[in-house]
Structure formats: structure tokens, C-alpha cells
Design an enzyme around this catalytic site. Sequence first.
Site, short mmCIF file in Angstrom:
data_model
loop_
_atom_site.label_atom_id
_atom_site.label_comp_id
_atom_site.label_asym_id
_atom_site.label_seq_id
_atom_site.Cartn_x
_atom_site.Cartn_y
_atom_site.Cartn_z
N ASP A 28 -55.12 20.08 -12.64
CA ASP A 28 -56.02 20.98 -13.35
C ASP A 28 -56.89 21.73 -12.34
O ASP A 28 -57.05 21.28 -11.20
CB ASP A 28 -56.90 20.14 -14.30
CG ASP A 28 -57.88 20.97 -15.09
OD1 ASP A 28 -57.53 22.09 -15.52
OD2 ASP A 28 -59.02 20.50 -15.29
N ASP A 34 -60.39 23.57 -13.25
CA ASP A 34 -61.83 23.49 -13.48
C ASP A 34 -62.32 22.05 -13.43
O ASP A 34 -61.84 21.19 -14.16
CB ASP A 34 -62.19 24.13 -14.82
CG ASP A 34 -61.75 25.58 -14.88
OD1 ASP A 34 -61.97 26.29 -13.88
OD2 ASP A 34 -61.18 25.99 -15.90
N ASP A 87 -59.65 16.33 -15.59
CA ASP A 87 -60.98 15.77 -15.89
C ASP A 87 -61.20 15.58 -17.38
O ASP A 87 -62.21 14.99 -17.77
CB ASP A 87 -62.08 16.67 -15.32
CG ASP A 87 -62.10 18.05 -15.97
OD1 ASP A 87 -61.04 18.72 -15.98
OD2 ASP A 87 -63.15 18.46 -16.47
#
Length: 177
Positions: A9, A11, A136
Site C-alpha cells: 500500500d 498511504d 495499514d
Amino acid sequence: MNKKRIAIDMDEVITDSIGRFIELYQKEFREDLSSLRLPGRNLTNTVPPERLDIVKQYPHQPDFFKDLDPIADSLKVVEQLHQRYEVFITTAALEFEHSFTPKYNWLKTHLPFITWKNIVFCGDKSIIRADYLLDDLERNLKTFTGTGLLFTAPHNAHVTGYTRLNNWQGVAAYFLD
């Protein structure tokens, strides 16, 4: 021999989007929002309720995703992973209308060895076919069919049930040692 695939990922894994929230909040309200970095914090439990709708609109601004700072050691470790694994950057660029081009340009600038064939802009990460997903957000790991790895961020401090990697040194130790 086929290399194992790692989907990563962007961000709050490779890029510091929390820093942009803090920056824009300071600019707009002349107040510090650095407590957003504390474990267990997120926008809902950190921003005053009367400002929350305004702050939640920040990622919809045209420049929000432009020139985000990389998270410490992310660029170096992604490059090391690229030497041993098939690395895909998998990011939810479709959620925010102005994020696609800045995210793509960021990747071309900071991770030029990741070709366009290994960049996936998506909404639902359950479509990703990889051996590992480093993310996250628990919602992305829940639907992933490979091994989900939780990259520590303030908003996921209380999430359990996944192998947790606290920083990029931890990612390097997991995959490269």
C-alpha cells in the site's frame, strides 16, 4: 523459479499522509494536530467534532497527495525487496478524485524501478493476487487471500490478528533476513 509477490500500500505505508493532514490543519486552524500521530488516534477521535467534516475533505483537494514525504526507510527497503521479490504498489487511488495523477507521479519520481505494470490503482484490494499484502488498514487485510501484514500506523494500534510490522526496518527483517 517464480519470485513471490508482495503488494504494498502507499498511504501510511510508503508515504506520510498523516503529515499532510497535520500540515493542512495547522494552515487552516492555526493549531497543532500532531497528536494524530499518537497510537490509537485517528481523525474522529482527534479533530474537534465541529471541524471533522472539513478535515475529512482534505484528501479531496487537488494537491493533498502531491509531494508527500516518504516514510523513513521505505524507499530503500522497497528497492531491496524489488531485487528479490515481484513488488506491486497497490493503492486506493480511486477513492479520491484528485489522487491518481499525484500518486502516479510520486511513484515515478521516488520508485522509478517500479514499472507501470506493477502499479495497481484499485478500490477493493481483495482482487490483488499476491503472496503478501503490506497495508495499514484492516479492511484491506480482511479480504486478502494471501498473507496479510499490518504496517503499524496510529489508527491501527489496537488491531490484532495479523503479523504486525512496526516500521521499514521490521519489513526488511521480515523479508530480507
